[in-house]
Design an enzyme around this catalytic site. Structure first.
Site, mmCIF file in Angstrom:
data_model
loop_
_atom_site.group_PDB
_atom_site.id
_atom_site.type_symbol
_atom_site.label_atom_id
_atom_site.label_comp_id
_atom_site.label_asym_id
_atom_site.label_seq_id
_atom_site.Cartn_x
_atom_site.Cartn_y
_atom_site.Cartn_z
ATOM 1 N N SER A 94 65.225 18.892 17.558
ATOM 2 C CA SER A 94 64.037 19.258 18.315
ATOM 3 C C SER A 94 62.795 19.026 17.479
ATOM 4 O O SER A 94 62.829 19.156 16.244
ATOM 5 C CB SER A 94 64.154 20.744 18.689
ATOM 6 O OG SER A 94 62.898 21.379 18.609
ATOM 7 N N LYS A 95 61.731 18.734 18.173
ATOM 8 C CA LYS A 95 60.488 18.485 17.426
ATOM 9 C C LYS A 95 59.988 19.751 16.736
ATOM 10 O O LYS A 95 59.132 19.680 15.864
ATOM 11 C CB LYS A 95 59.413 17.896 18.340
ATOM 12 C CG LYS A 95 58.914 18.829 19.420
ATOM 13 C CD LYS A 95 57.654 18.244 20.033
ATOM 14 C CE LYS A 95 56.943 19.239 20.909
ATOM 15 N NZ LYS A 95 57.088 19.092 22.318
ATOM 16 N N ARG A 96 60.549 20.884 17.106
ATOM 17 C CA ARG A 96 60.151 22.137 16.467
ATOM 18 C C ARG A 96 60.640 22.240 15.026
ATOM 19 O O ARG A 96 60.142 23.022 14.242
ATOM 20 C CB ARG A 96 60.680 23.338 17.256
ATOM 21 C CG ARG A 96 60.021 23.504 18.600
ATOM 22 C CD ARG A 96 60.254 24.895 19.136
ATOM 23 N NE ARG A 96 61.680 25.174 19.293
ATOM 24 C CZ ARG A 96 62.378 24.853 20.365
ATOM 25 N NH1 ARG A 96 61.802 24.231 21.367
ATOM 26 N NH2 ARG A 96 63.668 25.131 20.448
ATOM 27 N N ARG A 97 61.698 21.486 14.687
ATOM 28 C CA ARG A 97 62.239 21.650 13.329
ATOM 29 C C ARG A 97 62.763 20.370 12.697
ATOM 30 O O ARG A 97 63.111 20.358 11.518
ATOM 31 C CB ARG A 97 63.379 22.672 13.370
ATOM 32 C CG ARG A 97 64.398 22.309 14.424
ATOM 33 C CD ARG A 97 65.490 23.336 14.595
ATOM 34 N NE ARG A 97 66.247 23.031 15.791
ATOM 35 C CZ ARG A 97 66.337 23.843 16.842
ATOM 36 N NH1 ARG A 97 65.774 25.016 16.813
ATOM 37 N NH2 ARG A 97 67.023 23.470 17.895
#
Ligand code: GLU
Length: 503
Positions: free
Chosen positions: A248-251
């Site tokens: 995910s682009k979150r991590r």
């Protein structure tokens, strides 16, 4: 249904501002499948929702696709008989189909209740289980009615279909609800526009991420309501990171440009992503594009999550500056399969190609203006074997483009000020100054003869030269290093050591 004589597949990214590696994996599977069957690979831009920075965001996708090496047959810049290929240019067509559904009694305007006010964790859970109706939730916050598709015209029926990966997939009737196809402002939703396009563009196989599996039953009912044959569906497994989480682009570093900026070769990334959830059926890992096309088939796509491991120390910050994100990735690549694979592709590059690929990375770091072209090529060639990324390669060849600014204190202590290092360097300088043939083998022979004649240890001669040339104790074999630097530059660097009056 399935007609391998007329394969038409599409990759349909939304212009979000970056091209996601998971999206590229989806695109690759579509591309390989099309090429394998002599079919058509379509690029469609799903931009019903995108307003801001639209053109730049589309450019990012087109550039990313070209960089990875996937030419599309129909789509932006290519045209084709089924365009336009931007959803934002197809609104009239969606409204026409919506009207048709309304007339036939399969669509109705309504203002629906929001799925009850739910705590955030519950929403998250429903989303994970694929049971969250985004469009309905959104429509419920709109004071005006939206156009809903009526899923069950008669007795509710389970939706059952054959997925090329999942085999038989069943969605119980009570989990497939009416859904919004046009918002109150007449903007079409994803689940509507996609089906209209897949029908109009005569898509034979819908190959996309597993995250869309929950949408497919809704879309199937719409295909049926419009009297269209169903495409074959193939839902690709999720991609997991080293912490067994969905990437995910979150991590995670998901933007393709990050890999490019680290000096991952597009052909290596292509190869790596092809093996995320698919295998050629034997233990080959390095395959040319032709071999991948030849071996590709939907029935060897695996259901289990694909593993994309990086050696992270911590998660990447979602809003990391591009430079920080590249640094993060460069630190997380060593020891990974992607890094190994990239090294294999780097080794195979012909010299001119190696120079062309590495040049931007060199220019970012060094002033190459006075550096002869042969030295650039020779430097890259001697480091090619152990290079793993172009960024790493560029870093390793720095000594060939600029004399060391200072000598590493440890190297001075351990090499120059011990075992008569400075004396050995002085003697070696004389040998080198007298040397006519500056080829690597001749240099190797000259140094060997000098060592032998004076009963020295090779390391006691080579290491002081190495420190003088590179400023530290590591470099490629000393004769190669001398050869690449050339006689004048080599002697100049040795003289610079004596000018420091170290003893
Ligand atoms: N725009 C959608 C996405 O990026 C396309 C999904 C599909 O292939 O139907 O996820």
């Amino acid at each position: 249904m399935s007609d391998l004589g007329n394969v038409r597949v599409r990759f349909a990214p939304s212009p979000t501002g970056y091209l996601h590696v998971g999206g590229v994996r989806t695109a690759i599977f579509n591309y390989l499948f099309a090429r394998k069957h002599g079919g058509t690979f379509i690029l469609r831009i799903d931009d019903t929702d995108v307003k801001r920075h639209h053109d730049e965001a589309v450019e990012v996708i087109l550039n990313g696709m070209k960089w990875v090496g996937m030419e599309w047959d129909e789509g932006p810049g290519k045209g084709g008989a089924y365009g336009p290929y931007y959803q934002s240019e197809r609104f009239d067509r969606y409204r026409e189909v919506a009207e048709q559904l309304e007339k036939s009694g399969r669509a109705y305007w309504a203002k629906k209740e929001a799925p009850k006010e739910l705590p955030a964790w519950k929403v998250e859970k429903l989303k994970k289980a694929g049971k969250w109706d985004e469009e309905r939730a959104e429509a419920a916050t709109d004071p005006e009615p939206a156009l809903y598709f009526k899923i069950h015209p008669g007795e509710p029926q389970d939706v059952v279909f054959q997925d090329a990966v999942w085999k038989e997939y069943r969605r119980p009737a009570d989990l497939v609800d009416d859904y919004v196809i046009l918002r109150s402002n007449k903007v079409p939703t994803y689940n509507f526009a996609t089906v209209v396009d897949d029908i109009d563009m005569k898509i034979s196989h819908v190959i996309r991420g597993e995250d869309h599996l929950a949408n497919t039953p809704k879309q199937i009912r719409l295909f049926e309501a419009l009297g269209a044959p169903l495409p074959v569906f193939a839902h690709l497994p999720m991609i997991h990171n080293d912490k067994a989480q969905k990437i995910s682009k979150r991590r995670d570093p998901v933007a393709v440009t990050l890999y490019k900026d680290c000096g991952v070769l597009p052909e290596a990334l292509f190869n790596f992503l092809t093996l995320l959830g698919w295998s050629p059926g034997d233990d080959r890992e390095l395959l040319t594009k032709e071999e991948m096309i030849e071996a590709f088939s939907l029935d060897r796509i695996k259901l289990a999550p694909a593993q994309f491991h990086l050696n992270r120390k911590q998660d990447m910050t979602p809003d990391a500056e591009a430079g920080a994100a590249v640094a993060w990735l460069l630190e997380a690549l060593p020891g990974t399969k992607l890094e190994w694979m990239n090294g294999e592709y780097l080794k195979k590059l012909a010299p001119a190609e190696l120079v062309a690929r590495a040049r931007p990375f060199l220019e970012k770091r060094y002033d190459l203006s006075g550096v002869p072209a042969e030295r650039i090529e020779a430097a890259l060639k001697i480091e090619q074997e152990r290079a793993r990324t172009l960024a790493g390669l560029a870093e390793n060849v720095g000594m060939f483009f600029a004399a060391p600014k200072e000598l590493a204190p440890k190297a001075v202590q351990k090499v120059l000020l011990k075992n008569d290092g400075l004396l050995r360097l002085k003697e070696a300088r004389e040998v080198l100054a007298a040397q006519g043939d500056w080829s690597a083998p001749a240099l190797e022979a000259a140094l060997a003869a000098h060592v032998e004649k004076n009963a020295l240890k090779f390391g006691h001669v080579a290491q002081p030269i190495r420190v003088a040339l590179s400023g530290d104790t590591v470099s490629p074999p000393i004769h190669d290093t001398l050869n690449v630097l050339g006689k004048d530059e080599s002697l100049r660097r040795i003289d610079a050591v004596f000018a420091k009056n170290l003893a």
